[in-house]
Each structure stands twice: as structure tokens, then as C-alpha cells.
Motif scaffolding. Structure first.
Motif, PDB file in Angstrom:
ATOM      1  N   PRO A  92      52.044  42.948  45.344  1.00 13.21           N
ATOM      2  CA  PRO A  92      51.418  43.998  46.156  1.00 13.21           C
ATOM      3  C   PRO A  92      50.153  43.467  46.815  1.00 13.21           C
ATOM      4  O   PRO A  92      49.444  42.608  46.265  1.00 13.21           O
ATOM      5  CB  PRO A  92      51.092  45.092  45.127  1.00 13.21           C
ATOM      6  CG  PRO A  92      51.987  44.800  43.967  1.00 13.21           C
ATOM      7  CD  PRO A  92      52.182  43.327  43.944  1.00 13.21           C
ATOM      8  N   GLN A  93      49.860  44.006  48.007  1.00 14.46           N
ATOM      9  CA  GLN A  93      48.701  43.569  48.759  1.00 14.46           C
ATOM     10  C   GLN A  93      47.407  43.803  47.982  1.00 14.46           C
ATOM     11  O   GLN A  93      46.477  42.998  48.010  1.00 14.46           O
ATOM     12  CB  GLN A  93      48.652  44.300  50.110  1.00 14.46           C
ATOM     13  CG  GLN A  93      47.564  43.798  51.055  1.00 14.46           C
ATOM     14  CD  GLN A  93      47.774  42.348  51.455  1.00 14.46           C
ATOM     15  OE1 GLN A  93      48.924  41.901  51.546  1.00 14.46           O
ATOM     16  NE2 GLN A  93      46.685  41.603  51.667  1.00 14.46           N
ATOM     17  N   LYS A  94      47.373  44.948  47.251  1.00 17.65           N
ATOM     18  CA  LYS A  94      46.181  45.273  46.462  1.00 17.65           C
ATOM     19  C   LYS A  94      45.938  44.226  45.383  1.00 17.65           C
ATOM     20  O   LYS A  94      44.796  43.828  45.123  1.00 17.65           O
ATOM     21  CB  LYS A  94      46.339  46.657  45.849  1.00 17.65           C
ATOM     22  CG  LYS A  94      45.096  47.165  45.149  1.00 17.65           C
ATOM     23  CD  LYS A  94      45.309  48.578  44.633  1.00 17.65           C
ATOM     24  CE  LYS A  94      44.069  49.077  43.916  1.00 17.65           C
ATOM     25  NZ  LYS A  94      44.259  50.461  43.384  1.00 17.65           N
ATOM     26  N   SER A  95      47.021  43.775  44.758  1.00 17.96           N
ATOM     27  CA  SER A  95      46.889  42.756  43.712  1.00 17.96           C
ATOM     28  C   SER A  95      46.402  41.441  44.296  1.00 17.96           C
ATOM     29  O   SER A  95      45.562  40.753  43.712  1.00 17.96           O
ATOM     30  CB  SER A  95      48.234  42.558  43.001  1.00 17.96           C
ATOM     31  OG  SER A  95      48.613  43.720  42.328  1.00 17.96           O
ATOM     32  N   CYS A  96      46.927  41.086  45.467  1.00 18.70           N
ATOM     33  CA  CYS A  96      46.474  39.843  46.109  1.00 18.70           C
ATOM     34  C   CYS A  96      44.982  39.889  46.407  1.00 18.70           C
ATOM     35  O   CYS A  96      44.257  38.896  46.243  1.00 18.70           O
ATOM     36  CB  CYS A  96      47.263  39.607  47.396  1.00 18.70           C
ATOM     37  SG  CYS A  96      49.009  39.206  47.129  1.00 18.70           S
ATOM     38  N   PHE A 127      43.254  45.332  36.629  1.00 17.46           N
ATOM     39  CA  PHE A 127      41.805  45.300  36.480  1.00 17.46           C
ATOM     40  C   PHE A 127      41.286  46.579  35.820  1.00 17.46           C
ATOM     41  O   PHE A 127      40.323  47.196  36.255  1.00 17.46           O
ATOM     42  CB  PHE A 127      41.116  45.089  37.831  1.00 17.46           C
ATOM     43  CG  PHE A 127      41.444  43.774  38.445  1.00 17.46           C
ATOM     44  CD1 PHE A 127      42.514  43.662  39.324  1.00 17.46           C
ATOM     45  CD2 PHE A 127      40.720  42.650  38.115  1.00 17.46           C
ATOM     46  CE1 PHE A 127      42.824  42.434  39.884  1.00 17.46           C
ATOM     47  CE2 PHE A 127      41.038  41.432  38.675  1.00 17.46           C
ATOM     48  CZ  PHE A 127      42.076  41.316  39.557  1.00 17.46           C
ATOM     49  N   LYS A 128      41.984  46.973  34.772  1.00 12.53           N
ATOM     50  CA  LYS A 128      41.539  48.147  34.026  1.00 12.53           C
ATOM     51  C   LYS A 128      40.246  47.846  33.278  1.00 12.53           C
ATOM     52  O   LYS A 128      39.966  46.715  32.917  1.00 12.53           O
ATOM     53  CB  LYS A 128      42.603  48.568  33.007  1.00 12.53           C
ATOM     54  CG  LYS A 128      43.780  49.304  33.600  1.00 12.53           C
ATOM     55  CD  LYS A 128      44.675  49.793  32.473  1.00 12.53           C
ATOM     56  CE  LYS A 128      45.859  50.579  32.989  1.00 12.53           C
ATOM     57  NZ  LYS A 128      46.718  51.062  31.904  1.00 12.53           N
ATOM     58  N   ASP A 129      39.497  48.896  33.024  1.00 10.82           N
ATOM     59  CA  ASP A 129      38.328  48.775  32.178  1.00 10.82           C
ATOM     60  C   ASP A 129      38.766  48.419  30.758  1.00 10.82           C
ATOM     61  O   ASP A 129      39.722  48.992  30.227  1.00 10.82           O
ATOM     62  CB  ASP A 129      37.554  50.096  32.187  1.00 10.82           C
ATOM     63  CG  ASP A 129      36.345  50.023  31.277  1.00 10.82           C
ATOM     64  OD1 ASP A 129      36.430  50.604  30.167  1.00 10.82           O
ATOM     65  OD2 ASP A 129      35.349  49.390  31.660  1.00 10.82           O
ATOM     66  N   LYS A 130      38.072  47.447  30.144  1.00  8.54           N
ATOM     67  CA  LYS A 130      38.467  46.981  28.813  1.00  8.54           C
ATOM     68  C   LYS A 130      38.495  48.114  27.807  1.00  8.54           C
ATOM     69  O   LYS A 130      39.388  48.208  26.963  1.00  8.54           O
ATOM     70  CB  LYS A 130      37.507  45.877  28.334  1.00  8.54           C
ATOM     71  CG  LYS A 130      37.902  45.287  26.985  1.00  8.54           C
ATOM     72  CD  LYS A 130      37.104  44.047  26.647  1.00  8.54           C
ATOM     73  CE  LYS A 130      35.680  44.363  26.285  1.00  8.54           C
ATOM     74  NZ  LYS A 130      34.957  43.194  25.742  1.00  8.54           N
ATOM     75  N   LYS A 131      37.542  49.026  27.901  1.00  5.99           N
ATOM     76  CA  LYS A 131      37.497  50.156  26.973  1.00  5.99           C
ATOM     77  C   LYS A 131      38.736  51.023  27.106  1.00  5.99           C
ATOM     78  O   LYS A 131      39.303  51.498  26.110  1.00  5.99           O
ATOM     79  CB  LYS A 131      36.244  50.988  27.209  1.00  5.99           C
ATOM     80  CG  LYS A 131      34.950  50.310  26.810  1.00  5.99           C
ATOM     81  CD  LYS A 131      33.780  51.255  26.976  1.00  5.99           C
ATOM     82  CE  LYS A 131      32.471  50.586  26.571  1.00  5.99           C
ATOM     83  NZ  LYS A 131      31.327  51.508  26.725  1.00  5.99           N
ATOM     84  N   GLN A 132      39.189  51.219  28.350  1.00  5.57           N
ATOM     85  CA  GLN A 132      40.362  52.057  28.567  1.00  5.57           C
ATOM     86  C   GLN A 132      41.607  51.406  27.997  1.00  5.57           C
ATOM     87  O   GLN A 132      42.454  52.079  27.386  1.00  5.57           O
ATOM     88  CB  GLN A 132      40.545  52.318  30.073  1.00  5.57           C
ATOM     89  CG  GLN A 132      41.698  53.261  30.397  1.00  5.57           C
ATOM     90  CD  GLN A 132      41.508  54.630  29.770  1.00  5.57           C
ATOM     91  OE1 GLN A 132      40.419  55.188  29.821  1.00  5.57           O
ATOM     92  NE2 GLN A 132      42.555  55.161  29.135  1.00  5.57           N
TER      93      GLN A 132
END
Length: 1090
Positions: free
Chosen positions: A30-34, A174-179
Motif C-alpha cells: 500500500p502507498q501508505k506503507s511505502c 506503526f501502532k503505538d507500543k502501548k496499544q
């Protein structure tokens, strides 16, 4: 299993797609991932690409380093040895889902690019990716090879790529580590209930609550424990299982409740460990776990396991070791098993056909040891052997040889969680209740006194714990011998089967060792004694109700048992002879013609005559070594003790000769002192022909020898110390020590008491009066006044400040130092004392140390050093009337009054020393200091066992003369063969204290000259207490016996634990020792009896 490579096969494979493939793969992202990948890449500031180290940080997949290295090389640019942004796009596209992951794995290890994984290529994959394999993976077969589709089918059943996928998802989203952690925590119970894991990890509930607090799932715990800390700042830290850890590595604390811990699957554990780390690698607890029909079965405390890693194969002359990598054997033993059970299981596991196994020897080796040891007693408990102990068996009577590297390799493939534990499993109970082990108090069984039988009771208690013999009797290993003996007796004499002492003793030993009853009766054994131990008239020697001697009874009992065990082969030694029998040699010699003759004699008990030795003066010398100011190395010299023997009429000069012989010290290099009628006395050298007895020095006295150095050495030492302190040369201040010129034009020494406008007021040390002196008449201390050094021996006393009642008491013995009393200052004296207290304590334990190698700053270092609050002592200077040399007040040490001197430390107080004041130095030690233990010097003289061993082997003059020389012959006895079990009988005409060692007692003194040390360990003592009441003599025997690691006192039917210091009682009469080192051939002989 080895791994081979084709010479033309590359170690790493490189991915080279064409432009069409590259575009297709990249468009799958996905473009967002790139965009996110590029932002992350730009953070490294590398336009040309990432190195391997940067790549691992960029893409944290939480995988093994070998896998990350391989995938890096798969996509790297060959010229730059880096991966650029385009290569990273390709890489992530190739592993973004499970289908792609399997294809990529196949391509990574298809090194020759033949679209097939050969056996060699697959073994590389297996070695580098252990973390991908499921716990229940099927065992690998030999000669495996896969095509791609076959590999995918095999991998779907045997590999778990979920952790790889989770790490990749976290990276891409790129989730927050806490989540991520919060989601993972909430899925733990769900994952465990829905999956049949074979292994889970144990995490402390205390740390788990901190983790939940960190991600916002446990606000109540947060408010209760961390009110003053911001929740955003509350990191849980490394995984900390210390509160649930047990005594040994891998063990959990006994009696854990459900609330004390949490269980998590591997994926959760691995992620948390990579995120936070772990405080102690020894606190990793991996446990067996099953979820069957929603019923949790957790093996919180692992079942009993004993490791086996080595199988021995043998030819006619040697033992060949075979390390079992492919076919690992592991023994699981119950805690009540014996080594005989281990041997039986080895037979079964290695398919060894044997009728009774007696032809095989069992060997063991602990992991941290380097040599194999033979098991002598097969009835020894498995509890006496730690986890990870190796075992092997062989027919040959030779020790196996193995390399440490082999055993370390073997250790790595053994389950690290294997431990020896007794487990009680009850269906339906929670895990913590399933494995609680209920312990009961140990019973040390006593023996009833049935009429003057204490002398027998103590012998039985000691034999019951005699190594090798005890288990020989307990397990009735003697049965074949006794049966044969009785059958021969019956066939020849037509008599009924006789009572056997051995059988009755065996039954008693079994009762004593099992510890079921508080006390037992020995009626049957005493009947056997009266039947079997007879005198030359065939009458009982030890009749019921009659007193006896333990040493005589022990000797007769062992000899009679030996006769019973002789079997039909009279030439074969029994276990009694093998263990207890030693040989002594008696030589008669003429010292002139050197003619000698000798004869050997066997013994079971070594008799030592304990005499007062009234014709000798036995002294103990304690040497206090003098320490140099600057030592080449930091080394604490412990106080040395020597024992000497003089004649009763010996003189001071004879004592000096002994000191010269021992330490090579001349008379002017040391001072001698001793304690007499409570006072500390020095020995004067004015009349060295004076007899020691006239000074109150008699046998068993302790003499203190203080090494002082001679006059020249003392002057050199003073010069070294005086150079440390730099006295001012100008700009003099109050309290400075100076030289000044008085009105009579004589330079004197003094101290500035006040500074006036154009002159100084100075106190003269020698005349104790003051002068007003002009500036030009003052110079640096010791510049214009050079006194002749007046060296004097000063006593230094040690007192303890008892802070509870603010009182002082004298401790240990004084020391003596040689110092120049008319020159030295207080600061210089402190240096003297500091170096010489090394005679008592280890000064290198002090937290701070002055650097003697740096004289430039040594003065400041010393001042800081002596003034630190934790410094253990303070110096007080008193005269003969116990008054302070400075203020002339009585010292508080003598009289605790507020008006008395609490200690003046003002220079130059020491310069007031003179012969008339008879000065002395006091060291006041603080109550709380650890050095007090070192200060205690045991100076009591007691005769030691070595004294009597020397006496045993010392030449004795006979009344008989040499036929050739007509001069008296000398007789000498010594041991030529020391037994395995050494029993020493101390023959005492009266109660005499004899000190003996509990561990490592050396009997070298009674061996033939030139023999090496022979060491023994004590395991039992028989005591004889004698008293007289109304002119009647009473005798009573008790025993001290070592039961495993605990010493126990047996007083007939009563028993109690005792401490080590009580073992060396003055009533000891029989000592039981076991030899520390036993030769291999003797071990093989002992092994034959079992």
C-alpha cells in the motif's frame, strides 16, 4: 549431525528480480506503507543504503540474528554491501503474508537455485530457525529434501510464523507500543483457552500488574502503588520474576498461589522480552501446559528428571565415549530412587541384556566437574546428586575419558528445565496445591539403655553412619556370605543355624537410618553379642547388666563380623578389613651401627596415649609480623602460630634459639611478651640465662613475639614517614610546628600558639614555657633542630567502645612498636599504627586507601583517610597514670566522667613522651565495625591431635642394648598403610582437652618420613564422661554423629542437634574418620561388596 556444503554453492543467495517482477512486487505494498517505510528509512540519514547493523535496528522482526543476516544478504547490493530503500520495499513485499513468507524462506535456503531444498540446505534452515518450529513438531528424518510445494505443506504443520507476522504488522501499521501490548494482554486468556500449547511461560503477577498499569489496564493498581508518578512515565522495566523464584536456577518458589503468577504463550513472552528485557536470565520459567476440554493442566513444578547424556562403548582395553545427539536419552527418576534404579533404567534405555547387572560399573560426572567418578554405593539416594548429572555404565574396570567440549555440547541438548523435584499430583486441585510437598520433622532414633549398655549404644550409632559399611548392612549385601557360612556349619557339624551378629546389626542399622521410632530396643542384638563374642573360656565378654569399654567392644564386634563374612575363601578380605584395617611398622634401631629390624602389624583401632608430658614445656608462639611502610603488593599476613617443645628447665636463651630457628630473627629484631596473673609482661634480655619457670612460663603457655626490626631499620622507617608530611617554610599560622631560636641563641622546637603583629608567641616543647619570637627567628620544623633519634618500644593497647553504656573494655592482646619518642608527631604516629595493625586485621578491607606510590599528595590523602567517619579506631595517648599527655586529665577510658578527657588529638602531643611518663598508646575501636572479629586472637594452648601423632612415631629409648655397640636401642612405630576408616582411641589417664580437626585432619606426623599428606574428615565421636560421687566412680558414654550435614548428639534414647564448636569436647575418647582420597583399586574392591 554434520552439515556439508558443495564447494560451488554460495553461502548466501542473492535476489535478482527483473524490472517487471520488481515493479509487480513493489506495487503490492500500500502507498501508505511505502510512505511510512521511507520516513523510517530517512531517519537513518543514509542515502546509499543501510548496513547490516542499521538494518536490524530499522526492521525489528525479533528473529534470530542468523535469519536477519541471511535476509539482509538476500536483498543487499553486492558492490556496496548495503540495502537501499528499493531493496527494503522488495523485502517487505516478499514477507508481508504467510504465503509469501514460505516462498521467501524456500528461496533463501535454495542455495544452488535448483528449485529444491537438499538435505544439506534444509539442515542449514533447521539450524538457523529453531524459533520457527512448533513444540510438537515431528522428529526430523534423515536425508530430507523438499520441492517448494512439499516444503509449504511440511511447514504448515511444523512451523509457527505468527511472531514474525506480528512484528511485521507492528512495523507496517506503526501502532503505538502501548496499544499493541494492551491488545496482546487482552488476548492472552483467549489464546490459551483456544490453543493446545505444550509450553507456556510464567510471569510474576507483580510485574504483570505493572505492565497492565503501563498500558492503562489497571488503574486501581496504579493509584494504590504509584500515586506520585505520572502514568506516562511508569515503565515496568525488565521482566522481574525475583519474587516467585526458588532457591535454585529454574525453580519456582514453593507454595505459589494462582494470584502470584500469570501464564503467557511463547509469542507474548518473546515480544515482551524483546521490548523490556529480563532482569535475570536465571528467572526464565518455561513450563509444560495442556488445555484439554477447557480443563487447564499446568505443570507448575516440573516432574522429577535426571539427565543422561553419555553412553559408553568398550573394547578389550579402553572405553569409547559416544555422545548422543541424534537419539537423546533422558531419565526421569522419582526422588526416592537410588543409584541402583538409575543403573536399571540405563540397561533398559540402551537395550543392555544382563542377568543381574553386577558385571557393570556405574560412573557419574557433575556438569561443572571434569572427571568421572565411580559410584561405590548403588543404594545411595538420587537426592544426593544435583540436576544435569551425567551417568554411564561399563564392564571394564577403568574410568571413562571424555572431553569437556563433548559434555558441554551434550549439556546444550539437555532440557534446561530438568530438575530433581518430588511432585504430588492430585486430580482436580489447582496447580499450587497439586505440587505442595508436606515435610515432616526428622527423627534421630535413639537406643534404650538396658542396663549399663551405653558403651554399646554409642558404637551402634557410629557404625550406622560409617560410610560404605552402613549401606552394606542396610541393604543386606552380606546375605550370600552369611548363608554360605551357615550352610557350611550345618553340613559339617550337624548344628542348627546360628545367630548372626551381622544380621542383627543389619536390622539395627535399618531401624536407626529409617528414623521411624524415637528410640529402639537392642535385646536381640545383645543376645547375639553374648552368644558370639566369647573369651578363651567360651564365656560371654559383654554380659547383660555389666559395664564395658566402647573401644574394646568396637574392636571385638568388628573382628567377629569379619569372621562371619569370611565365606569359604579365607584369603579374601572382607569389607571390615578393606575399610578399617591399617598396617603399622615397628622398627628397632641402633643409632651407631644403624642395624635395624622391623615387623608389620595390622590394626583396626589406632591407640594414642594422651599424657601430660610432664618432662616437657610445650609452648605456643604467636608471631606478629612487622609491616613495611611501602609494600610491593597488598597482602594481608595472617597471624602465624607455632608450637615448640622445650625442657622444663629451659632458659630465655633456649626460647631465643627456637625463634631464631623458626623465623631467622636476631634478638634485637623482636620483643617477647606473655600474660601472667592477668597482666601483660615483657621478657627482659638482660639475663637470658634466667629459667622460664621463674618468670611463670610453664607448659601450655602462649608467648607473643613482636617483630620490630633493628635500630637501623627503625631509623629508615622514620625517615620514610617524616618525608610524607610537608611542614610550612613561611607564612606561618597558628598551631604550626616550627623551629625557633630562643634568646640564648639555641634553636628549639615548638608550636605557634598565637600570631601577633610583628612576632609569634611559641610554646617550647622541651621546657614547657612560652616565648615571643620575631619573624626572622622562625624556620621550618626539623630544619635547624636535629635531635638524636631516641627509639623506644611502646605498647599499643586495644579497647572497645561499648556504645550502649558508653564504657570501654580491653580486647585482644597489646602490640609493641619501636618509635622515636622525641621526634615523631601525632600524624606520623597515625601512619605507624595504621601499618602495624595489619598484624591483627586486613586493612585492605577499608573503603578508602591512601596511595603510597604517590608521595606528592600522600599527606592530604592520609588526613582525609584518618578523618573519615567510618574509620574503625581513634588514637589516645596516656601516661603511666592513665592521664592524657596533652591536657593531663584522667582518660574517660579509665573513669567514665564528664570532666575527664575524651581524647585529645592535637599535635605535637607525642613529643612529650619521655621515660618518666612511661607512655602508652590506646586504640579505641568502634562497636559496629566488622574488624572486631579479626581482632579476636585465640591464644589458649590445648594439646592437638598432631602432638600425639608425633609422639606416637617419635623414637623411644629401650632398656635393651645393641649386641654389637653395647648402647641403648631405640624403638619407633609409624603407619605404613593408612586405613580408609581411621578410628583413633585417645587413652587418657585423666580428663585432657585434645584439639582435633573436623575436616582435613592430617595424619602425616605418624607416617613414615617422606610420606605425603593424608587427610581425613570426621564423621563420629564417642565421648566418655567420668565422675566420682561418694567415692564411687561413674562412667557414661555419649556419641556425636554426623547425619548428612547435621551433627547429632546421642545420649542413649535421647537425641538432639548440636553445633560444630561442641564436637571437640574434652570428653572425646574415640574419633571416627573417613579418608578424603581413596585410590581407584580400593574403590573397585569396595564396589565388589555391593
Amino acid at each position: 549431525m554434520g552439515i556439508c556444503f558443495y564447494l560451488n554453492s554460495p553461502t548466501y543467495k542473492h535476489f535478482r528480480p527483473n524490472s517487471e517482477q520488481e515493479l509487480k512486487i513493489k506495487n503490492s505494498l500500500p502507498q501508505k506503507s511505502c510512505q511510512k517505510i521511507k520516513e523510517k528509512y530517512d531517519e537513518f540519514g543514509q542515502k546509499t543504503g543501510l548496513t547490516l547493523e542499521e538494518f536490524v535496528k530499522f526492521l525489528p522482526l525479533n528473529q534470530e540474528s542468523l535469519f536477519m543476516k541471511r535476509i539482509f544478504h538476500y536483498f543487499e547490493q553486492q558492490k556496496s554491501k548495503k540495502v537501499d530503500l528499493e531493496a527494503i520495499y522488495l523485502m517487505i513485499s516478499k514477507i508481508q503474508n504467510k504465503q509469501n513468507q514460505l516462498e521467501t524462506l524456500f528461496d533463501l535456503y535454495d542455495l544452488d537455485d535448483d528449485k529444491q531444498l537438499s538435505n544439506q540446505e534444509f539442515m542449514i534452515f533447521y539450524k538457523e530457525n529453531q524459533n520457527f518450529f512448533l513444540p510438537q513438531s515431528k522428529p526430523l528424518k534423515k536425508n530430507l529434501s523438499f520441492k517448494q510445494q512439499q516444503f509449504k505443506e511440511w511447514a504448515s504443520e511444523n512451523l509457527d510464523l505468527e511472531n514474525l507476522q506480528n512484528s511485521l504488522n507492528l512495523f507496517l501499521n506503526f501502532k503505538d507500543k502501548k496499544q499493541v501490548i494492551s491488545d496482546m494482554i487482552q488476548r492472552v486468556n483467549e489464546n490459551i483457552s483456544q490453543n493446545q500449547y505444550s509450553k507456556v511461560y510464567i510471569i510474576s503477577a507483580q510485574w504483570w500488574n505493572k505492565l497492565k498499569c503501563y498500558v492503562g489496564l489497571n488503574s486501581a493498581y496504579f493509584q494504590e502503588n504509584f500515586e506520585e508518578i505520572s502514568q506516562n512515565q511508569l515503565e515496568p522495566g525488565g521482566i522481574d520474576n525475583s519474587d516467585i523464584s526458588g532457591e535454585n536456577e529454574g525453580e519456582l518458589r514453593p507454595g505459589l498461589m494462582d494470584k502470584d503468577y500469570n501464564i503467557v504463550p511463547y509469542e507474548t513472552w518473546d515480544y515482551l522480552k524483546n521490548c523490556f528485557g529480563i532482569t535475570d536470565q536465571k528467572h526464565i520459567y518455561k513450563r509444560n501446559f495442556e488445555n484439554i476440554a477447557n480443563k487447564i493442566d499446568l505443570e507448575l513444578y516440573p516432574k522429577v528428571k535426571m539427565m543422561l547424556g553419555v553412553q559408553a562403548k568398550e573394547n578389550e582395553n579402553s572405553i569409547i565415549q559416544e555422545i548422543l545427539f541424534d537419539n537423546q536419552k533422558e531419565l526421569k527418576m522419582n526422588l526416592d530412587s537410588t543409584l541402583n534404579d538409575v543403573r536399571k533404567k540405563l540397561f533398559k534405555r540402551f537395550n543392555i541384556n544382563t542377568q543381574n547387572g553386577k558385571e557393570y560399573l556405574l560412573f557419574f560426572q557433575k556438569v561443572q566437574e571434569s572427571e568421572w567418578k565411580m559410584v561405590i554405593d548403588l543404594d545411595d539416594s538420587i537426592q544426593n546428586y544435583p540436576p544435569k548429572t551425567f551417568f554411564t555404565i561399563t564392564k571394564l574396570r577403568k574410568y571413562p575419558q571424555s572431553k569437556n567440549s563433548d559434555l558441554k555440547q551434550n549439556q546444550n541438548i539437555i532440557n534446561q528445565d530438568s530438575q530433581i523435584k518430588l511432585q504430588l499430583y492430585k486430580q482436580g486441585l489447582s496447580p499450587q496445591k497439586c505440587f505442595d510437598v508436606q515435610t515432616k520433622d526428622i527423627i534421630y532414633t535413639g537406643i534404650q539403655n538396658q542396663g549399663q549398655s551405653c558403651y554399646i549404644n554409642v558404637v551402634l550409632q557410629c557404625l550406622a553412619e560409617t560410610p560404605y559399611l552402613s549401606n552394606f548392612l542396610y541393604n543386606q549385601s552380606y546375605q550370600n556370605s552369611i548363608t554360605l557360612l551357615n550352610s557350611l556349619s550345618k553340613s559339617k557339624k550337624k548344628q542348627p543355624q546360628q545367630t548372626s551378629l551381622t544380621e542383627e546389626l543389619s536390622l539395627l542399622v535399618k531401624q536407626l537410618k529409617e528414623g521411624i521410632e524415637q528410640n529402639i530396643s537392642i535385646d536381640k542384638f545383645r543376645d547375639a553379642v553374648t552368644q558370639k563374642i566369647l573369651d578363651f573360656k567360651k564365656q560371654p565378654i559383654y554380659s547383660i547388666g555389666q559395664p564395658g569399654d566402647s573401644n574394646e567392644f568396637l574392636k571385638d564386634l568388628l573382628e567377629n563380623i569379619s569372621v562371619e563374612l569370611q565365606e569359604s575363601d579365607k584369603q579374601k578380605n572382607t569389607i571390615i578389613e578393606t575399610l578399617f584395617q591399617g598396617t603399622k611398622t615397628q622398627k628397632t634401631k641402633c643409632n651407631q651401627c644403624q642395624h635395624q629390624r622391623g615387623q608389620d602389624e595390622q590394626f583396626i583401632i589406632l591407640n594414642l596415649n594422651v599424657l601430660e608430658m610432664e618432662d616437657e614445656c610445650r609452648l605456643q608462639l604467636i608471631f606478629f609480623k612487622k609491616h613495611k611502610l611501602i609494600e610491593t603488593e597488598n597482602q594481608f599476613n595472617e597471624i602465624k602460630k607455632e608450637r615448640i617443645i622445650l625442657q622444663n628447665n629451659s632458659k630465655i636463651i633456649h626460647l631465643q634459639d627456637k625463634i631464631k630457628l623458626l623465623k631467622n630473627l636476631n634478638q634485637d629484631q623482636y620483643e617477647i611478651a606473655y600474660k601472667y596473673q592477668g597482666a601483660f609482661r615483657r621478657i627482659s634480655y638482660d639475663d637470658n640465662q634466667q629459667e622460664l619457670s621463674t618468670l611463670g612460663i610453664r607448659s601450655k603457655k602462649t608467648i607473643y613475639v613482636y617483630e620490630l626490626g633493628n635500630q637501623q631499620e627503625a631509623k629508615q622507617e622514620f625517615q620514610e614517614i617524616s618525608q610524607i608530611f610537608k611542614y610550612p617554610t613561611s607564612n606561618f599560622q597558628q598551631f604550626d610546628i616550627v623551629n625557633f631560636k630562643s634568646k640564648d641563641n639555641i634553636w628549639r622546637e615548638g608550636q605557634i600558639e598565637s600570631v601577633l603583629e610583628d612576632q609569634y608567641f611559641i610554646q617550647d616543647f622541651s621546657q614547657n614555657q612560652g616565648y615571643h619570637i620575631n619573624h626572622q627567628d622562625i624556620s621550618q620544623f626539623r630544619k635547624n633542630v636535629v635531635n638524636q633519634l631516641k627509639l623506644k618500644k611502646i605498647e599499643v593497647y586495644n579497647y572497645l567502645n561499648q556504645s550502649k553504656n558508653n564504657s570501654y573494655k580491653q580486647i585482644c592482646k597489646p602490640m609493641i612498636i619501636l618509635i622515636p619518642i622525641n621526634q615523631i608527631t601525632l600524624q606520623e604516629l597515625k601512619v605507624y599504627i595504621y601499618k602495624q595493625i595489619q598484624r591483627f586485621i586486613n586493612i585492605y578491607d577499608f573503603q578508602e586507601q591512601p596511595n603510597f606510590q604517590n608521595p606528592q599528595s600522600l599527606q592530604d590523602e592520609f588526613k582525609k583517610f584518618f578523618n573519615q567517619p567510618e574509620f574503625p579506631y581513634r588514637i589516645r595517648l596516656l601516661d603511666k597514670d592513665n592521664k592524657c599527655l596533652y591536657c593531663k586529665k584522667t582518660s574517660i577510658i579509665v573513669n567514665n566522667s564528664q570532666t575527664n578527657c575524651n581524647g585529645c588529638e592535637v599535635d605535637p602531643i607525642i613529643l612529650k613522651f619521655d621515660d618518666a611518663s612511661k607512655p602508652k598508646i590506646i586504640l579505641v575501636w568502634n562497636q559496629s565495625q566488622k574488624y572486631l572479629k579479626q581482632l579476636k586472637i585465640t591464644s589458649d594452648y590445648d594439646f592437638q591431635l598432631e602432638d600425639y601423632l608425633k609422639q606416637y612415631s617419635s623414637p623411644q629409648q629401650l632398656q635393651k642394648n645393641c649386641q654389637n655397640c653395647k648402647i641403648p636401642l631405640f624403638d619407633q612405630t609409624f603407619l605404613c598403610i593408612a586405613p580408609i576408616i581411621l578410628i583413633i582411641y585417645l587413652q587418657k589417664p585423666k580428663i585432657t582437652q585434645v584439639q582435633f580437626e573436623i575436616n582435613s585432619q592430617n595424619i602425616k606426623d605418624c607416617l613414615q618420613e617422606g610420606e605425603d599428606n593424608v587427610l581425613y574428615d570426621l564423621y563420629a565421636v564417642i565421648n566418655l564422661k567420668q565422675s566420682q560421687i561418694q567415692k564411687q566412680n561413674y562412667r557414661h558414654y555419649t556419641a556425636f554423629v554426623k547425619k548428612q550435614d547435621q551433627w547429632v548428639e546421642f545420649n542413649d534414647s535421647q537425641s538432639k542437634k548440636i553445633d560444630l564448636p561442641k564436637i571437640t569436647s574434652k570428653n572425646a575418647c574415640l574419633l571416627f574418620y573417613i579418608k578424603q582420597e581413596i585410590t581407584d583399586n580400593v574403590k573397585f574392591q569396595i564396589r565388589d561388596f555391593f
